[in-house]
Design a protein around this motif. Structure first.
Motif, short mmCIF file in Angstrom:
data_model
loop_
_atom_site.label_atom_id
_atom_site.label_comp_id
_atom_site.label_asym_id
_atom_site.label_seq_id
_atom_site.Cartn_x
_atom_site.Cartn_y
_atom_site.Cartn_z
N PRO A 1 3.67 9.11 -2.29
CA PRO A 1 3.75 7.74 -2.82
C PRO A 1 4.35 6.71 -1.88
O PRO A 1 4.07 5.52 -2.02
N ASN A 2 5.13 7.12 -0.91
CA ASN A 2 5.66 6.16 0.06
C ASN A 2 4.61 5.74 1.09
O ASN A 2 4.77 4.72 1.75
N ASN A 3 3.56 6.53 1.20
CA ASN A 3 2.51 6.25 2.18
C ASN A 3 1.22 5.76 1.54
O ASN A 3 0.60 4.82 2.04
N VAL A 4 0.80 6.40 0.47
CA VAL A 4 -0.47 6.08 -0.17
C VAL A 4 -0.20 5.55 -1.58
O VAL A 4 0.44 6.23 -2.38
N HIS A 5 -0.71 4.36 -1.87
CA HIS A 5 -0.49 3.73 -3.18
C HIS A 5 -1.65 4.00 -4.12
O HIS A 5 -1.55 3.75 -5.32
N GLY A 6 -2.76 4.43 -3.60
CA GLY A 6 -3.90 4.74 -4.45
C GLY A 6 -5.16 4.97 -3.64
O GLY A 6 -5.29 4.49 -2.52
N TRP B 1 -8.87 3.15 0.13
CA TRP B 1 -7.53 3.70 0.33
C TRP B 1 -6.54 2.54 0.42
O TRP B 1 -6.74 1.62 1.21
N LYS B 2 -5.47 2.60 -0.38
CA LYS B 2 -4.39 1.62 -0.34
C LYS B 2 -3.17 2.36 0.20
O LYS B 2 -2.72 3.34 -0.40
N TYR B 3 -2.63 1.90 1.34
CA TYR B 3 -1.60 2.66 2.02
C TYR B 3 -0.67 1.74 2.81
O TYR B 3 -0.96 0.56 2.99
N ASN B 4 0.43 2.30 3.27
CA ASN B 4 1.35 1.58 4.16
C ASN B 4 1.09 2.02 5.59
O ASN B 4 0.95 3.21 5.86
N LYS C 1 1.29 -3.24 3.76
CA LYS C 1 0.28 -2.68 2.87
C LYS C 1 -1.10 -2.95 3.46
O LYS C 1 -1.39 -4.07 3.87
#
Length: 117
Positions: free
Chosen positions: A3-8, A25-28, A33
């Motif tokens: 969860p700290n890297n990939v939000h969805g 892909w939603k990620y940091n 973001k």
């Protein structure tokens, strides 16, 4: 699992786990973001690998093309995860994707921790 890297990850087209499916892909990455659309280009069940081809989003602001393959080699209870990045920079001033590799490593460690629980 990370969860700290990939939000969805949202399915845009096709079926989950199928070649040709498109995912957002939603990620940091680098503290920001990001969103990337990728197509599942290949799945090799025997080699336990999946190849994604980036078709939209942040990475194409830096690279003409970008593919990411993840492969898992299993020997007993041990797993070796290999990430392979194939890319072409837009120009010579674009950095190598080292921080993206750091993201992949962090995700891999998070997934391992999740499975060890």
């Amino acid at each position: 699992m990370s969860p700290n890297n990939v939000h969805g990850v949202d399915l845009h087209d096709g079926e989950w786990g199928a070649v040709g499916s498109a995912q957002y892909w939603k990620y940091n990455h680098d503290g920001k973001k990001r969103v990337t659309k990728a197509i599942v280009e290949a799945i090799d069940d025997e080699k336990k690998s999946v190849t994604f081809k980036v078709v939209e989003g942040y990475l194409l602001e830096l690279y003409k093309s970008f593919r990411n393959t993840v492969q898992v080699d299993t020997k007993g209870e041990n797993n070796l995860v290999t990430w392979t990045m194939e890319y072409e920079k837009l120009n010579e001033n674009v950095p190598e994707p080292n921080t993206l590799m750091d993201l992949c490593l962090s995700m891999t460690k998070d997934i391992e921790t999740h499975h060890l629980k």
